[in-house]
Motif scaffolding. Structure first.
Motif, PDB file in Angstrom:
ATOM      1  N   VAL A 264       0.934  -1.167  -0.092  1.00 27.08           N
ATOM      2  CA  VAL A 264      -0.062   0.176  -0.058  1.00 27.08           C
ATOM      3  C   VAL A 264       0.895   1.294   0.253  1.00 27.08           C
ATOM      4  CG1 VAL A 264      -1.601   1.361   1.506  1.00 27.08           C
ATOM      5  CG2 VAL A 264      -1.912  -1.089   0.916  1.00 27.08           C
ATOM      6  N   ALA A 265       1.711   1.308   0.917  1.00 28.93           N
ATOM      7  CA  ALA A 265       2.863   2.497   1.007  1.00 28.93           C
ATOM      8  C   ALA A 265       3.512   2.644  -0.373  1.00 28.93           C
ATOM      9  CB  ALA A 265       3.542   2.436   2.278  1.00 28.93           C
ATOM     10  N   ALA A 266       4.001   1.628  -0.862  1.00 31.30           N
ATOM     11  CA  ALA A 266       4.989   1.755  -2.053  1.00 31.30           C
ATOM     12  C   ALA A 266       3.703   2.250  -3.237  1.00 31.30           C
ATOM     13  CB  ALA A 266       5.427   0.392  -2.528  1.00 31.30           C
ATOM     14  N   ALA A 267       2.740   1.509  -3.281  1.00 28.41           N
ATOM     15  CA  ALA A 267       1.953   1.973  -4.526  1.00 28.41           C
ATOM     16  C   ALA A 267       1.476   3.430  -4.181  1.00 28.41           C
ATOM     17  CB  ALA A 267       0.650   1.049  -4.477  1.00 28.41           C
ATOM     18  N   GLN A 268       1.232   3.997  -3.259  1.00 29.30           N
ATOM     19  CA  GLN A 268       0.846   5.390  -2.911  1.00 29.30           C
ATOM     20  C   GLN A 268       2.035   6.407  -3.286  1.00 29.30           C
ATOM     21  OE1 GLN A 268      -1.237   5.370   0.705  1.00 29.30           O
ATOM     22  NE2 GLN A 268      -3.077   4.186   0.037  1.00 29.30           N
ATOM     23  N   ALA A 269       3.192   5.790  -3.034  1.00 27.97           N
ATOM     24  CA  ALA A 269       4.332   6.594  -3.243  1.00 27.97           C
ATOM     25  C   ALA A 269       4.656   6.771  -4.832  1.00 27.97           C
ATOM     26  CB  ALA A 269       5.616   6.001  -2.688  1.00 27.97           C
TER      27      ALA A 269
ATOM     28  N   ALA B 116      -1.814 -11.560  -8.553  1.00 21.82           N
ATOM     29  CA  ALA B 116      -2.339 -11.097  -7.279  1.00 21.82           C
ATOM     30  C   ALA B 116      -1.700  -9.678  -6.817  1.00 21.82           C
ATOM     31  CB  ALA B 116      -2.136 -11.967  -6.136  1.00 21.82           C
ATOM     32  N   LEU B 117      -0.182  -9.796  -7.132  1.00 21.32           N
ATOM     33  CA  LEU B 117       0.590  -8.573  -6.740  1.00 21.32           C
ATOM     34  C   LEU B 117      -0.116  -7.240  -7.475  1.00 21.32           C
ATOM     35  CD1 LEU B 117       3.924 -10.109  -6.546  1.00 21.32           C
ATOM     36  CD2 LEU B 117       2.833  -8.969  -4.601  1.00 21.32           C
ATOM     37  N   VAL B 118      -0.376  -7.455  -8.826  1.00 23.48           N
ATOM     38  CA  VAL B 118      -0.845  -6.367  -9.853  1.00 23.48           C
ATOM     39  C   VAL B 118      -2.150  -5.886  -9.089  1.00 23.48           C
ATOM     40  CG1 VAL B 118      -1.515  -5.938 -12.145  1.00 23.48           C
ATOM     41  CG2 VAL B 118       0.566  -7.267 -11.580  1.00 23.48           C
ATOM     42  N   ALA B 119      -3.126  -6.821  -8.817  1.00 23.18           N
ATOM     43  CA  ALA B 119      -4.229  -6.332  -8.415  1.00 23.18           C
ATOM     44  C   ALA B 119      -4.242  -5.571  -6.922  1.00 23.18           C
ATOM     45  CB  ALA B 119      -5.095  -7.752  -8.159  1.00 23.18           C
TER      46      ALA B 119
ATOM     47  N   ALA C 231      -1.993   2.420  -7.183  1.00 25.28           N
ATOM     48  CA  ALA C 231      -0.527   2.655  -8.169  1.00 25.28           C
ATOM     49  C   ALA C 231      -0.943   3.282  -9.041  1.00 25.28           C
ATOM     50  CB  ALA C 231       0.198   1.330  -8.135  1.00 25.28           C
ATOM     51  N   PRO C 232      -0.062   4.549  -9.298  1.00 23.91           N
ATOM     52  CA  PRO C 232      -0.227   5.000 -10.890  1.00 23.91           C
ATOM     53  C   PRO C 232       0.412   4.107 -12.059  1.00 23.91           C
ATOM     54  CG  PRO C 232       1.648   5.903  -9.658  1.00 23.91           C
ATOM     55  CD  PRO C 232       1.003   4.967  -8.747  1.00 23.91           C
ATOM     56  N   ASP C 233      -0.010   4.533 -13.085  1.00 26.94           N
ATOM     57  CA  ASP C 233       0.153   3.348 -14.485  1.00 26.94           C
ATOM     58  C   ASP C 233       1.710   3.130 -14.440  1.00 26.94           C
ATOM     59  OD1 ASP C 233      -2.307   3.354 -15.067  1.00 26.94           O
ATOM     60  OD2 ASP C 233      -2.443   4.560 -16.321  1.00 26.94           O
ATOM     61  N   HIS C 234       2.641   4.243 -14.207  1.00 28.97           N
ATOM     62  CA  HIS C 234       4.026   4.221 -14.466  1.00 28.97           C
ATOM     63  C   HIS C 234       4.534   3.303 -13.510  1.00 28.97           C
ATOM     64  CE1 HIS C 234       4.362   7.674 -11.457  1.00 28.97           C
ATOM     65  NE2 HIS C 234       5.236   6.966 -11.073  1.00 28.97           N
ATOM     66  N   THR C 235       3.919   2.684 -12.352  1.00 29.61           N
ATOM     67  CA  THR C 235       4.476   2.083 -11.340  1.00 29.61           C
ATOM     68  C   THR C 235       4.314   0.587 -11.600  1.00 29.61           C
ATOM     69  OG1 THR C 235       4.071   3.348  -9.589  1.00 29.61           O
ATOM     70  CG2 THR C 235       4.467   1.396  -8.884  1.00 29.61           C
TER      71      THR C 235
END
Length: 288
Positions: free
Chosen positions: A83-88, A106-109, A116-120
């Motif tokens: 969650v933290a990484a996706a939001q960063a 599952a990780l992508v979901a 997570a933005p598209d570029h992540t």
């Protein structure tokens, strides 16, 4: 290859070390892995998570490809890390010990659910025998997966093998993973070299990785950056040959047979030459 991003040197940095995160801003590596896993003690992981997310979101690392390595699937820290990484919104989220295509999905979901933005993109580490057997399916499981990262230390442990010059115990795993990456059209990074004082050994392993076809190497010390940058960039002679091949091809159109330096030139040589020049131009644009 207009969107090609060099990943010659990708340096692990412990996110629990504020000084290391600051120092990384001046290191001439192509990429950074802000680590929440092996380099961080259990009681330091929550603070390291906050520091990594802040660093990745700061925009203070210039041209470097910044990623965050989360703790593994099933650990007590994994979900909060994701969650933290996706939001960063870093360039990538590196996940250790990805063993199957289902885990990739599952990780992508989870990344997408966390916003997570598209570029992540997802970077999946290949570091177990199960992962090697499944690596073709792992590499092709999602368009969001951009990079395979070889976890050679864990592979050696899992195989009951030894670290030896030439890496004979790992060659099958490295080769299968390379095949999978190329079939899926994703990048692949070689594993780390542990003996930071053995420069000759490190450079030999960089050369081996480059000759095998890896895009770059993961690193554990800033002193390894220059060697990796050199090893995984086209040499001056390779760039000169690429330009010569393309010039000969252009001049010989319609003649039926094109040669350069006495060697026949075919479409495959032209494609390789174009790739070499694209990589060279992308590296030159970095200014390092």
């Amino acid at each position: 290859m207009s969107d090609f991003t060099p990943l010659r040197s990708v340096l692990y940095m412990p996110s629990s070390n504020e000084r290391a995160l600051e120092k990384a801003k001046a290191i001439a590596c192509d990429g950074l892995i802000l680590d929440l896993e092996d380099a961080v003690a259990p009681d330091a992981k929550p603070a390291a998570r906050e520091a990594a997310a802040a660093a990745a979101a700061s925009g203070e690392y210039g041209r470097r490809t910044v990623t965050i390595r989360v703790n593994g699937i099933g650990t007590q820290w994994h979900d909060d890390d994701i969650v933290a990484a996706a939001q960063a919104g870093p360039a990538g989220v590196v996940v250790p010990k990805v063993n199957s295509a289902d885990e990739v999905r599952a990780l992508v979901a989870a990344l997408e659910k966390a916003g997570a933005p598209d570029h992540t993109r997802l970077w999946a580490m290949v570091e177990t025998p199960e992962a090697v057997f499944n690596v073709r399916e792992i590499a092709a499981a999602s368009d969001r997966l951009a990079v395979l990262v070889m976890g050679t230390n864990d592979l050696v442990k899992e195989l009951y093998a030894e670290h030896v010059p030439g890496r004979a115990p790992l060659l099958t795993s490295l080769s299968l993973s390379l095949l999978a990456a190329r079939a899926a059209g994703v990048a692949i990074l070689d594993g780390v070299y542990n003996d930071v004082k053995n420069i000759d050994g490190f450079l030999a392993e960089c050369q081996q990785g480059r000759e095998m076809g890896f895009d770059g190497k993961t690193l554990i010390h800033p002193g390894q950056v220059e060697g990796a940058n050199t090893a995984f960039a086209p040499s001056e002679s390779a760039v000169e040959d690429a330009r010569g091949i393309l010039a000969a091809w252009e001049e010989g159109k319609g003649s039926g047979v094109v040669t350069y330096n006495g060697k026949m030139v075919e479409n495959l040589h032209v494609e390789s030459a174009e790739r070499t020049l694209s990589i060279h131009e992308a590296i030159t644009a970095l200014g390092v």
